[in-house]
Design a protein around this motif. Structure first.
Motif, PDB file in Angstrom:
ATOM      1  N   UNK A   1       0.843  -1.182   0.000  1.00 19.70           N
ATOM      2  CA  UNK A   1       0.000   0.000   0.000  1.00 19.70           C
ATOM      3  C   UNK A   1       0.886   1.243   0.000  1.00 19.70           C
ATOM      4  N   UNK A   2       0.581   2.182  -0.909  1.00 18.58           N
ATOM      5  CA  UNK A   2       1.357   3.421  -0.991  1.00 18.58           C
ATOM      6  C   UNK A   2       0.519   4.480  -1.708  1.00 18.58           C
ATOM      7  N   UNK A   3       1.050   5.712  -1.768  1.00 15.49           N
ATOM      8  CA  UNK A   3       0.312   6.794  -2.423  1.00 15.49           C
ATOM      9  C   UNK A   3       0.549   6.832  -3.931  1.00 15.49           C
ATOM     10  N   UNK A   4       1.356   5.923  -4.441  1.00 19.22           N
ATOM     11  CA  UNK A   4       1.561   5.770  -5.879  1.00 19.22           C
ATOM     12  C   UNK A   4       1.359   4.314  -6.262  1.00 19.22           C
ATOM     13  N   UNK A   5       0.736   4.035  -7.395  1.00 20.19           N
ATOM     14  CA  UNK A   5       0.568   2.636  -7.817  1.00 20.19           C
ATOM     15  C   UNK A   5       1.905   2.022  -8.199  1.00 20.19           C
ATOM     16  N   UNK A   6       2.015   0.721  -7.985  1.00 22.77           N
ATOM     17  CA  UNK A   6       3.240  -0.004  -8.337  1.00 22.77           C
ATOM     18  C   UNK A   6       2.996  -0.971  -9.492  1.00 22.77           C
TER      19      UNK A   6
ATOM     20  N   UNK B   1      -2.808 -10.456  -9.236  1.00 20.47           N
ATOM     21  CA  UNK B   1      -2.643  -9.427  -8.219  1.00 20.47           C
ATOM     22  C   UNK B   1      -3.897  -8.552  -8.191  1.00 20.47           C
ATOM     23  N   UNK B   2      -4.439  -8.364  -7.009  1.00 22.49           N
ATOM     24  CA  UNK B   2      -5.646  -7.540  -6.857  1.00 22.49           C
ATOM     25  C   UNK B   2      -5.223  -6.095  -6.571  1.00 22.49           C
ATOM     26  N   UNK B   3      -5.748  -5.162  -7.354  1.00 19.29           N
ATOM     27  CA  UNK B   3      -5.407  -3.745  -7.203  1.00 19.29           C
ATOM     28  C   UNK B   3      -6.675  -2.924  -7.015  1.00 19.29           C
ATOM     29  N   UNK B   4      -6.570  -1.917  -6.148  1.00 17.50           N
ATOM     30  CA  UNK B   4      -7.693  -1.002  -5.950  1.00 17.50           C
ATOM     31  C   UNK B   4      -7.197   0.324  -5.371  1.00 17.50           C
ATOM     32  N   UNK B   5      -8.017   1.359  -5.575  1.00 18.95           N
ATOM     33  CA  UNK B   5      -7.720   2.684  -5.037  1.00 18.95           C
ATOM     34  C   UNK B   5      -8.601   2.881  -3.809  1.00 18.95           C
ATOM     35  N   UNK B   6      -7.984   3.193  -2.666  1.00 19.91           N
ATOM     36  CA  UNK B   6      -8.718   3.376  -1.429  1.00 19.91           C
ATOM     37  C   UNK B   6      -9.310   4.777  -1.369  1.00 19.91           C
ATOM     38  N   UNK B   7     -10.185   5.003  -0.408  1.00 26.69           N
ATOM     39  CA  UNK B   7     -10.892   6.288  -0.302  1.00 26.69           C
ATOM     40  C   UNK B   7      -9.942   7.460  -0.128  1.00 26.69           C
ATOM     41  N   UNK B   8      -8.876   7.278   0.582  1.00 22.86           N
ATOM     42  CA  UNK B   8      -7.952   8.375   0.862  1.00 22.86           C
ATOM     43  C   UNK B   8      -6.831   8.457  -0.164  1.00 22.86           C
TER      44      UNK B   8
END
Length: 293
Positions: free
Chosen positions: A194-199, A220-227
């Protein structure tokens, strides 16, 4: 007539002087001729060697501005004269070593020397070897391991120190707890990033005790969180082909995990001692419950 004879005599006397003045120095001769001269006149080579030694010893005595400067160290640059030319002559306060009495040692000295010469001074390289699976018996018990684990609502068992929050970065083993009279589900490798930039990682390399163990997750499961945080996770079943990786993670001295990204940006994480201990404990618990590959 007398004057003519005088001129001829003077010319004859001048010829040897001219010849002597035109004799080239030894250094001007062909190398093959120089070697012959050195063999016929070894005293010249001794004089050169002694002169060089004096110069180097005198430089050795001078203080240096740089204490780490070893460019003129006697040990590395001096040309010692041949044994036949070495004697005990003192050179500006330094006495040349004498090698004439090699056999004049007492029996005690000779014994001490022999013992030193008999020691094996070869360099032994110590390091870790690439680990492969070994079916070693589990030495801990269920009673000892159970307090360190938890089972969630899905029936998954994993270390109680692991957080499954999507904002947490984790690497751990997990497996489904067995029902009555059954075996546990397959051992799985779980990775959370988890980070503020996608990997967008699609490959992992575990460097364990200096050796690389590549691993390719099936998905690999990817998603953008609310924050605005980016979460990427994978949950992969460990198969027979992964046994060496499983064993190495559970018996490692240090582990570095590199997540290789499709974007050309990679993330490297050193695993903690606690994470390494969780690998070992989870594998032991899994095997005690009857799990295998």
């Amino acid at each position: 007539m007398k004057r003519l004879l005088l001129l001829v005599l003077t010319a004859l006397l001048a010829i040897p002087v001219g010849l002597a003045s035109s004799v080239p120095d030894d250094d001007d001769k062909d190398p093959s001729i120089q070697r012959g001269i050195r063999r016929l006149h070894p005293e010249r080579e001794r004089a050169k060697a002694m002169k060089k030694l004096r110069e180097q010893l005198s430089r050795k005595a001078e203080p240096k501005a740089d204490p780490w400067d070893t460019s003129d160290e006697v040990w590395g640059t001096v040309d010692i004269p041949p044994d036949a030319l070495i004697d005990s002559t003192a050179v500006e306060g330094h006495r040349l070593p004498s090698y004439q009495n090699h056999t004049s040692k007492s029996s005690a000295e000779q014994t001490a020397l022999d013992s030193l010469l008999s020691i094996d001074y070869s360099i032994t390289e110590y390091g870790y070897r690439r680990m492969t699976w070994r079916d070693l018996p589990v030495t801990t018990t269920l009673e000892q391991l159970a307090p360190g684990f938890k089972v969630d609502d899905t029936g998954d068992c994993y270390s109680k120190y692991v957080s499954r929050e999507k904002t947490s970065n984790e690497v751990y083993f997990a497996f489904a707890m067995p029902e009555a009279d059954s075996l546990p589900g397959p051992l799985r490798l779980c990775v959370q990033y988890c980070a503020d930039d996608p990997l967008d990682f699609d490959q992992m390399i575990f460097t364990i005790d200096g050796y690389d163990y590549p691993f390719y997750p099936a998905s690999t499961h990817r998603e953008v969180l609310d924050d605005k945080l980016y979460s990427e996770t994978c949950d992969e079943v460990m198969k027979t082909m992964h046994k060496d990786l499983v064993y190495a993670l559970a018996h490692s001295n240090w582990v570095a995990l590199k997540l290789l990204s499709t974007r050309g940006i990679h993330h490297v994480k050193m695993l903690t001692d606690g994470q390494r201990a969780d690998f070992a404990g989870t594998l032991d618990l899994y095997r005690l419950l009857g799990g295998g590959f």
